[in-house]
Design an enzyme around this catalytic site. Structure first.
Site, PDB file in Angstrom:
ATOM      1  N   ARG A   1      59.670  36.576  43.058  1.00 52.20           N
ATOM      2  CA  ARG A   1      59.307  36.962  41.692  1.00 52.20           C
ATOM      3  C   ARG A   1      58.570  38.291  41.691  1.00 52.20           C
ATOM      4  O   ARG A   1      57.638  38.505  42.457  1.00 52.20           O
ATOM      5  CB  ARG A   1      58.417  35.892  41.062  1.00 52.20           C
ATOM      6  N   ILE A   2      59.000  39.191  40.840  1.00 54.61           N
ATOM      7  CA  ILE A   2      58.340  40.479  40.678  1.00 54.61           C
ATOM      8  C   ILE A   2      57.678  40.488  39.312  1.00 54.61           C
ATOM      9  O   ILE A   2      58.287  40.106  38.310  1.00 54.61           O
ATOM     10  CB  ILE A   2      59.365  41.625  40.833  1.00 54.61           C
ATOM     11  N   GLY A   3      56.425  40.879  39.262  1.00 56.52           N
ATOM     12  CA  GLY A   3      55.684  40.892  38.002  1.00 56.52           C
ATOM     13  C   GLY A   3      55.548  42.305  37.458  1.00 56.52           C
ATOM     14  O   GLY A   3      56.304  43.208  37.823  1.00 56.52           O
ATOM     15  N   ASP A   4      54.551  42.494  36.594  1.00 56.01           N
ATOM     16  CA  ASP A   4      54.386  43.791  35.942  1.00 56.01           C
ATOM     17  C   ASP A   4      53.673  44.813  36.818  1.00 56.01           C
ATOM     18  O   ASP A   4      53.839  46.021  36.623  1.00 56.01           O
ATOM     19  CB  ASP A   4      53.602  43.627  34.637  1.00 56.01           C
TER      20      ASP A   4
ATOM     21  N   THR B   1      46.822  43.913  33.135  1.00 49.93           N
ATOM     22  CA  THR B   1      46.723  42.636  33.833  1.00 49.93           C
ATOM     23  C   THR B   1      46.884  41.506  32.830  1.00 49.93           C
ATOM     24  O   THR B   1      46.585  41.677  31.652  1.00 49.93           O
ATOM     25  CB  THR B   1      45.369  42.531  34.560  1.00 49.93           C
ATOM     26  N   GLY B   2      47.377  40.370  33.305  1.00 47.88           N
ATOM     27  CA  GLY B   2      47.549  39.230  32.408  1.00 47.88           C
ATOM     28  C   GLY B   2      48.916  38.615  32.617  1.00 47.88           C
ATOM     29  O   GLY B   2      49.426  38.611  33.736  1.00 47.88           O
ATOM     30  N   GLU B   3      49.511  38.096  31.549  1.00 45.97           N
ATOM     31  CA  GLU B   3      50.821  37.483  31.662  1.00 45.97           C
ATOM     32  C   GLU B   3      51.863  38.567  31.894  1.00 45.97           C
ATOM     33  O   GLU B   3      52.224  39.320  30.983  1.00 45.97           O
ATOM     34  CB  GLU B   3      51.153  36.682  30.398  1.00 45.97           C
TER      35      GLU B   3
ATOM     36  N   THR C   1      44.520  39.881  38.874  1.00 45.00           N
ATOM     37  CA  THR C   1      45.067  41.140  39.373  1.00 45.00           C
ATOM     38  C   THR C   1      43.963  42.195  39.357  1.00 45.00           C
ATOM     39  O   THR C   1      43.057  42.120  38.532  1.00 45.00           O
ATOM     40  CB  THR C   1      46.214  41.561  38.431  1.00 45.00           C
TER      41      THR C   1
END
EC number: 3.4.19.5
Lengths: 320, 328
Positions: B226-229, B248-250, B198
């Protein structure tokens, strides 16, 4: 210590002269949902199950803006969203852009329990709903005649506003049978804590009337409309854009965690710091405290605690 | 007051076996983006314009996972998301599920400036993009050959991976190609397949205004929808009066930890400094999750924190400090 539960059916500019025929069914629904939640807590159900159960019931009630009774987008369609969070594990699930799922909150729970993700939206969320076999119906199930009328009025108001030659007929608007905000801004939510201090929160909404297709509000956003940790559980309602930028639900918890405020102090501070008329919330703490502050005209709300306290209300209490 | 400052990232969690050429390419891109940001800050552009400009550059370059070069969904398509936030009034905009918008961060900016909403997604966001006349391209534009190969590997790995947190041991015993032999796993996938790269930028301008922007293609082999952070205000992106943060990351760990807001909340409510707040949040708020973040304060400080193996990052401040790095 002891269990506690609070729920809401939206905060906003609820007219003080709300006619009895529109006030009473909502009060009855709040009572009914509160009893349902209290009984579940007394039966030692986990708060996560309790908030899901209560929000499902609120979604099924056509007078609140979630599930059946959701308000309409600018295109006359329904796009529902919901979010659920467990306090101890901070596990959570969220969904947006649902058009056929009867109970959005239960799909959010399934995203949390059965996927590696937290948040699914739109076609992907609908596809997941079918994979999981949850109850779906034709989108028309959610659309009530009252909301068709409401959208028509919102659109007319928009048109008038763009035409500067004609002033908006404010009086006419407020005299109309459905245009007075009693459920346009409604969102539903529930927070609960059991006697062991397990916390959970859930929020569900149809958004707001005449919203753009694809608009996501605060409800499904962890930390904005919905948040729980091991200190408290919060469900917020009001103007979504304000709640998002204010990270309202997380801020209540953050003030407790980082500044050592009590639940009541933290919640009151957050509501006070946001623009007047924009925010309401319900919250419970791990210790079994409950608070329901708002800076709007009113908030459909109800709460109960193990020591026998119970309240159902719409406008500020008289003693305030 | 410490003057302007800027930080950029291209994701946290780096394959230790990443070829040297690619490391050099990444550093070159980060340096170029820093230069763009620095000259914009020197010409007194507000921080919000600077972060948008820099993230556009990162999106346009195919190297990291955003815009061109985005990770692919399970269907082999690209679904991008981004958000942007302006510290002074905490105005914000976010987008998800974009398939044809060349620069998602600029559409997020337009949601903030030109719509009554904060967040638009999927077909509604695409429609808004057309209304606003932003540059559109075919979905194929975003898809690189490298990512098509990575999706194939991810799918092979998935066929034996039902639970995304099954430890890497299960993977090593299966021959799913060289890329899957890396011992590092994020979200259950070998790190080089998972493609966590990211991008984000945070900046504070000479007047002490902070801003943050984040953009991503999301997870390789993610479910459609899917929506991420990254688009979530308070999770992947946050800016207020005190600081600006991009994470950024999981994604799921970042959301649970409301990571970006928490850096600001720790400063605001606990009174810690910028780097202390970043360290606190990385240590206390991620549970077992893996992530990294960059931050600037209104006093012109920069900070970075990660618990992953490396993070693509670069910083510069008005007093002449500049650094680009990947490892600890």
């Amino acid at each position: 210590m002891g269990w506690a539960i609070a729920l809401h059916g939206g905060a906003g500019d609820i007219s003080l002269s709300l006619p009895a025929e529109r006030r009473l069914p909502r009060e009855a629904a709040l009572h009914h949902c509160l009893q349902l939640g209290v009984a579940a807590l007394k039966a030692q159900k986990h708060p996560l199950d309790v908030v899901e159960l209560v929000v499902r019931e609120l979604e099924n009630h056509p007078n609140f803006n979630a599930g059946k009774g959701s308000v309409l987008t600018s295109r006359g369609t329904v796009e529902m969203e919901a979010c659920i969070m467990d306090g101890n594990s901070k596990k959570c699930g969220a969904v947006s852009g649902l058009t056929t799922v009867v109970n959005a909150i239960s799909l959010a729970r399934l995203v949390m329990d059965n996927t590696p993700h937290i948040y699914l939206g739109f076609d992907g969320a609908e596809a997941f709903a079918r994979e999981q076999g949850v109850e779906t119906v034709d989108s028309s199930h959610f659309i009530t005649p009252e909301n068709i009328e409401r959208l028509k009025q919102a659109k007319e108001a928009d048109r008038v506003q763009m035409d500067y030659t004609q002033p908006i007929q404010k009086d006419e608007k407020s005299e109309s049978p459905t245009g007075n905000g009693d459920s346009q801004i409604g969102t539903v939510g529930c927070v609960a804590v059991d006697k062991n201090g397990n916390l959970a929160t859930a929020t569900s909404t149809g958004g707001f009337v005449n919203k753009m297709v694809g608009r996501i509000g605060d409800t499904p956003i962890i930390g904005a409309g919905t948040y729980a940790n091991n200190l408290c559980a919060v469900s917020a309602t009001g103007k979504g854009e304000t709640i998002i930028r204010g990270t309202v639900a997380r801020d209540v918890a953050a003030l407790m965690e980082y500044k050592g405020l009590s639940l009541k102090e933290a919640a009151a501070y957050v509501v006070e710091c946001n623009p007047r008329g924009d925010v309401g919330l319900v919250a419970v703490s791990a210790k079994g405290e409950v608070t329901m502050p708002f800076n709007t005209t009113g908030m459909f709300r109800a709460c109960a605690t193990e020591d026998g306290y119970s309240e159902v209300g719409i406008w500020p209490s008289v003693q305030d | 007051m410490g003057g302007w400052a800027i930080a950029v990232h291209g994701g946290a969690g780096v394959d230790p076996n990443l070829p040297r050429e690619r490391q050099e390419e990444a550093k070159k891109l980060l340096t170029r983006c820093l230069q763009i940001g620095i000259s914009a800050l020197r010409s007194n552009l507000p921080a919000i314009d600077v972060v948008e400009l820099v993230v556009r550059e990162l999106e346009t370059d195919p190297l990291f996972n955003s815009g061109r070069g985005s990770a692919l969904t399970e269907n082999g398509t690209v679904e991008m998301e981004a958000s942007i936030m302006d510290g002074p009034k905490r105005r914000c905009g976010a987008v998800s599920g974009l398939t044809t918008v060349k620069n998602p961060v600029s559409l997020a900016r337009l949601v903030m400036e030109k719509s009554p909403h904060s967040y638009l997604a999927f077909s509604g966001a695409e429609e808004f993009a057309r209304q606003q006349g932003v540059e559109l391209v075919d979905n194929d534009y975003f898809i690189t050959e490298e990512n098509v190969g990575m999706l194939k590997l991810a799918k092979e790995a998935n066929s034996i991976l039902f639970d995304y947190r099954i430890p890497a041991a299960g993977l090593e015993s299966c021959s799913v190609g060289a890329a899957a032999n890396s011992p590092l796993v994020m979200n259950g996938l070998p790190i080089s397949v998972y493609a966590p790269e990211t991008v984000g930028c945070v900046a504070v301008d000479g007047e002490g205004r902070c801003a943050a922007a984040t953009s991503t293609g999301g997870l390789m082999n993610k479910k459609a929808g899917r929506i991420g952070d990254s688009p979530l205000i308070g999770s992947g992106t946050y800016a207020g009066d005190l600081c600006g943060i991009s994470c950024t990351g999981e994604g799921e760990a970042i959301i649970r930890g409301t990571l970006a807001r928490d850096v600001a909340a720790v400063m605001e409510y606990k009174g810690l400094g910028l780097q202390e707040s970043v360290d606190f949040v990385v240590k206390e708020r991620l549970d077992e999750g893996r992530a990294g973040l960059i931050a600037v304060s209104r006093d012109g400080e920069v900070a970075c924190g990660f618990n992953t193996n490396g993070m693509f990052r670069g910083f510069a401040t008005e007093d002449g400090f500049m650094e680009v790095g990947i490892w600890e």
